[in-house]
Motif scaffolding. Structure first.
Motif, PDB file in Angstrom:
ATOM      1  N   ARG A 188       0.856  -1.189   0.000  1.00  0.00           N
ATOM      2  CA  ARG A 188       0.000   0.000   0.000  1.00  0.00           C
ATOM      3  C   ARG A 188       0.887   1.232   0.000  1.00  0.00           C
ATOM      4  O   ARG A 188       2.028   1.193   0.453  1.00  0.00           O
ATOM      5  N   LEU A 189       0.321   2.339  -0.467  1.00  0.00           N
ATOM      6  CA  LEU A 189       1.031   3.607  -0.382  1.00  0.00           C
ATOM      7  C   LEU A 189       0.124   4.649   0.226  1.00  0.00           C
ATOM      8  O   LEU A 189      -1.098   4.559   0.151  1.00  0.00           O
ATOM      9  N   ILE A 190       0.759   5.615   0.870  1.00  0.00           N
ATOM     10  CA  ILE A 190       0.037   6.690   1.531  1.00  0.00           C
ATOM     11  C   ILE A 190       0.891   7.951   1.401  1.00  0.00           C
ATOM     12  O   ILE A 190       2.104   7.871   1.230  1.00  0.00           O
ATOM     13  N   THR A 191       0.255   9.108   1.470  1.00  0.00           N
ATOM     14  CA  THR A 191       0.978  10.356   1.235  1.00  0.00           C
ATOM     15  C   THR A 191       1.317  11.137   2.503  1.00  0.00           C
ATOM     16  O   THR A 191       2.099  12.073   2.440  1.00  0.00           O
ATOM     17  N   SER A 192       0.762  10.798   3.652  1.00  0.00           N
ATOM     18  CA  SER A 192       1.103  11.454   4.923  1.00  0.00           C
ATOM     19  C   SER A 192       1.707  10.417   5.858  1.00  0.00           C
ATOM     20  O   SER A 192       1.158   9.320   5.999  1.00  0.00           O
ATOM     21  N   TYR A 193       2.786  10.770   6.520  1.00  0.00           N
ATOM     22  CA  TYR A 193       3.555   9.800   7.302  1.00  0.00           C
ATOM     23  C   TYR A 193       4.514  10.524   8.221  1.00  0.00           C
ATOM     24  O   TYR A 193       4.597  11.754   8.226  1.00  0.00           O
ATOM     25  N   GLU A 194       5.277   9.742   8.970  1.00  0.00           N
ATOM     26  CA  GLU A 194       6.392  10.257   9.746  1.00  0.00           C
ATOM     27  C   GLU A 194       7.673   9.712   9.126  1.00  0.00           C
ATOM     28  O   GLU A 194       7.705   8.575   8.649  1.00  0.00           O
ATOM     29  N   ILE A 195       8.720  10.517   9.150  1.00  0.00           N
ATOM     30  CA  ILE A 195      10.020  10.124   8.616  1.00  0.00           C
ATOM     31  C   ILE A 195      11.027  10.109   9.762  1.00  0.00           C
ATOM     32  O   ILE A 195      10.977  10.971  10.651  1.00  0.00           O
ATOM     33  N   LEU A 196      11.915   9.116   9.763  1.00  0.00           N
ATOM     34  CA  LEU A 196      12.907   8.994  10.826  1.00  0.00           C
ATOM     35  C   LEU A 196      14.040   9.981  10.572  1.00  0.00           C
ATOM     36  O   LEU A 196      14.649   9.993   9.509  1.00  0.00           O
ATOM     37  N   MET A 197      14.297  10.802  11.587  1.00  0.00           N
ATOM     38  CA  MET A 197      15.310  11.850  11.503  1.00  0.00           C
ATOM     39  C   MET A 197      16.442  11.549  12.483  1.00  0.00           C
ATOM     40  O   MET A 197      16.238  10.899  13.509  1.00  0.00           O
ATOM     41  N   TYR A 198      17.604  12.066  12.154  1.00  0.00           N
ATOM     42  CA  TYR A 198      18.780  11.941  13.014  1.00  0.00           C
ATOM     43  C   TYR A 198      19.130  13.322  13.539  1.00  0.00           C
ATOM     44  O   TYR A 198      19.224  14.279  12.778  1.00  0.00           O
ATOM     45  N   ASN A 199      19.307  13.428  14.842  1.00  0.00           N
ATOM     46  CA  ASN A 199      19.673  14.685  15.466  1.00  0.00           C
ATOM     47  C   ASN A 199      21.188  14.756  15.560  1.00  0.00           C
ATOM     48  O   ASN A 199      21.776  14.147  16.451  1.00  0.00           O
ATOM     49  N   ASP A 200      21.818  15.483  14.645  1.00  0.00           N
ATOM     50  CA  ASP A 200      23.277  15.589  14.663  1.00  0.00           C
ATOM     51  C   ASP A 200      23.753  16.792  15.478  1.00  0.00           C
ATOM     52  O   ASP A 200      24.918  17.118  15.493  1.00  0.00           O
ATOM     53  N   LYS A 201      22.837  17.417  16.178  1.00  0.00           N
ATOM     54  CA  LYS A 201      23.171  18.511  17.094  1.00  0.00           C
ATOM     55  C   LYS A 201      23.306  17.905  18.486  1.00  0.00           C
ATOM     56  O   LYS A 201      23.037  16.745  18.702  1.00  0.00           O
ATOM     57  N   ASP A 202      23.689  18.681  19.452  1.00  0.00           N
ATOM     58  CA  ASP A 202      23.832  18.175  20.813  1.00  0.00           C
ATOM     59  C   ASP A 202      22.560  18.364  21.621  1.00  0.00           C
ATOM     60  O   ASP A 202      22.589  18.672  22.794  1.00  0.00           O
ATOM     61  N   LEU A 203      21.417  18.172  20.963  1.00  0.00           N
ATOM     62  CA  LEU A 203      20.135  18.279  21.645  1.00  0.00           C
ATOM     63  C   LEU A 203      19.673  16.891  22.047  1.00  0.00           C
ATOM     64  O   LEU A 203      19.930  15.914  21.357  1.00  0.00           O
ATOM     65  N   ASP A 204      18.978  16.796  23.144  1.00  0.00           N
ATOM     66  CA  ASP A 204      18.442  15.520  23.591  1.00  0.00           C
ATOM     67  C   ASP A 204      17.007  15.409  23.078  1.00  0.00           C
ATOM     68  O   ASP A 204      16.146  16.174  23.488  1.00  0.00           O
ATOM     69  N   VAL A 205      16.771  14.510  22.155  1.00  0.00           N
ATOM     70  CA  VAL A 205      15.415  14.294  21.657  1.00  0.00           C
ATOM     71  C   VAL A 205      14.955  12.927  22.120  1.00  0.00           C
ATOM     72  O   VAL A 205      15.739  12.012  22.274  1.00  0.00           O
TER      73      VAL A 205
END
Length: 187
Positions: A165-182
């Motif tokens: 299946r395909l869908i147009t709204s989603y979440e994408i996995l991001m990498y925090n390369d800053k020194d922030l705690d997420v």
């Protein structure tokens, strides 16, 4: 003129390669059915069990993002239908606090990614890189691929009970390369 072009190409190449994958905290490990302690959590299934982010090789197609269920060696890859894969599977590992999910959609993904680092989940042969996505579908999280190589049409593909299946709204996995705690939200 030729010297100017060579210098421009050198500068461009140097800028792009100065931030190599070796500098990142996340990496892919062989998946043997056992989930490593540092595996990155993708979400939870309908029963509340953890699911993880995988990558599988599909012959003559590329490396595709898949969903891993602990203890199950076979994965279902959304690639021109659903392909059952039971070898050449990897699991995404690294520090959980360095990754997070960002909401997006197929028409604005490329603009949303400006000055940000999306985790690369693999590639489709001859087309380009794909990213890691997820959605909440019928009460559970589904992990799949985002064909981000197509501007303004970066759709999310996933396995839905053996159907692609395909869908147009989603979440994408991001990498925090800053020194922030997420903190990653479990969904």
């Amino acid at each position: 003129m030729a010297r100017t072009i060579c210098v421009a190409i050198f500068v461009l190449f140097t800028c792009q390669t100065s931030y190599s994958l070796r500098d990142l905290d996340y990496y892919w490990r062989e998946y043997t059915g056992e989930v490593p302690e540092d595996a990155i959590l993708g979400g939870r299934d309908i029963n509340g069990n953890n699911i993880y982010i995988g990558q599988a090789y599909v012959k003559n197609e590329g490396l595709v993002v898949v969903q891993i269920t602990p203890g199950v060696r076979q994965v279902l890859a959304p690639m021109k239908g659903i392909k059952k894969i039971d070898k050449y599977i990897k699991i995404l590992c690294g520090p959980q606090q360095k990754v997070f999910w960002m909401s997006s959609n197929s028409s604005n993904l490329h603009l949303a990614l400006i000055d940000k680092h999306a985790v690369i989940g693999g590639h489709e042969d001859g087309l380009g890189y794909i990213n890691i996505g997820r959605i909440s579908h019928e009460g559970e999280v589904k992990i799949g691929k985002i064909n981000s190589f197509s501007a303004e049409s970066a759709q999310f593909y996933f396995n839905d009970n053996g159907l692609e299946r395909l869908i147009t709204s989603y979440e994408i996995l991001m990498y925090n390369d800053k020194d922030l705690d997420v903190r990653i939200k479990p969904y």
